[in-house]
Design an enzyme around this catalytic site. Sequence first.
Site: not given
Ligand code: GDP
Ligand code: IMO
Ligand code: MG
Length: 422
Positions: A12, A15, A39-40, A223
């Site tokens: 998270d 990416k 979840g991207h 991840q």
């Molecule tokens: P990913 O899994 O690495 O793609 O990241 P996620 O989408 O799960 O979580 C990142 C969260 O931070 C999302 O809700 C993005 O919209 C938000 N986000 C990304 N970059 C920034 C930033 O620079 N500032 C803020 N406030 N939010 C951001």
């Molecule tokens: P993105 O790509 C954050 C965490 C889960 C749990 C552990 C194992 O959005 O960054 P699993 O479902 O793989 O058996 O879970 O890994 N986890 C993540 N945490 N971002 C993710 O993906 C994750 N994918 C799995 O919360 O702790």
């Molecule tokens: Mg994510």
Amino acid sequence: MVDLLLGLQWGDEGKGKIVDVLTKNYDIIARFQGGPNAGHTLEFDGIKHVLHTIPSGIFHKNAINVVGNGVVIDPVIFKKELDNLKKFDLDIVAKLLISRKAHLILPTHRLLDAASEASKGKAKIGSTLKGIGPTYMDKTGRNGMRVGDLEFDTWKTKYRNLADKHEAMIGFYNVDIQYDLNELEAEFYEGVEELKKLTFIDSEEYIFAAMADGKKILAEGAQGSLLDIDFGTYPYVTSSNTTAAGACTGLGVAPNKIGRVLGIFKAYTTRVGSGPFPTELFDEDGETMGRVGNEFGATTGRPRRCGWLDLVALKYAVQVNGVTELMMMKGDVLSGFKTLKVCTAYNYKGQEIEHLPYNIEAEYVTPIYKEMKGWDKDLTKLKSEDEFPETLNEYIAFLESALNVPIKIVSVGPDRTQTIHR
Ligand code: GDP
Ligand code: IMO
Ligand code: MG
């Protein structure tokens, strides 16, 4: 050459946003591991999109998106993702290619995930319950079903045998899991039919040819490094190699064909699910990060645990991946903190150390912090680094010198446009 984009913390990091920002420079975006546990999030034109299996380059006309062999695909979730994209007129069939060697998540894999977690009680991993662990177990156990199997009439028999075996295994766990397999299977078959409308490819061959043609390829990680099956905080990890080497096995790219390694991290740290987290905060500061950063899982909606930046862990991730440039996300969330803390070492069983030890449970590890001055300025509207407050420049300079890698992007908000290149 293939460039890599990898999360350096517990996932998270942002990416999805950065892949979307960078796609204009690439011909192909390829996912190489993980599955719908990811979840991207992408934001542009006032709309927020969350992708789980589909690469984050899908909204750009110029790029082909590849789901590589290292990914695990749940046809049910995949269909939902495709349904969500229908209204955007993206010509998905031309732009999204699926590796025949990618493994399939069956409904019973999801049930096995739930059974395994239920049986662990307090020691549960905190899995997203998407069936990731059981599917990779079947892959390495040589029992799995792959996308390419769907091109042969025998796939339904294969499915039945594997699902029957899984049902027996669920019984073995002896936990109370309620399910209606007929309903789940109907959904699965529907998902499979939708998946079969897409083009299945030998993705390694596709990538070889693309490289020979001089195409630019970006591998999108899911991840983060601390969730890597080998190098993460085992057993509280996911079941794939989230680090650079995973791109080699997950796409068929040779190590000498890897170009830049883009490492992405938050200006603080978050973690969702169970497992050790040395810099975790249980106070108002942590609560503020969660609230301002809107730290809720993009896949499960669970609140993310928050804490200060952990340079010990980040340095480790930089090394394991061979990161050549860094991207710092969510600096805007730290606006308003008078003092910022950065963990530069651990007290490990009474000794000060600067590397990640085998066990980072709170019982053995206490973080040692360097304090830095914060900034008040709202960063979300900034357009260039010239407008950065001095204390942000100091924060960045300190991280660059500690990690010995330049920070090339500073992200100041979730939108595509809130991205500052340095
Ligand atoms: P990913 O899994 O690495 O793609 O990241 P996620 O989408 O799960 O979580 C990142 C969260 O931070 C999302 O809700 C993005 O919209 C938000 N986000 C990304 N970059 C920034 C930033 O620079 N500032 C803020 N406030 N939010 C951001
Ligand atoms: P993105 O790509 C954050 C965490 C889960 C749990 C552990 C194992 O959005 O960054 P699993 O479902 O793989 O058996 O879970 O890994 N986890 C993540 N945490 N971002 C993710 O993906 C994750 N994918 C799995 O919360 O702790
Ligand atoms: Mg994510």
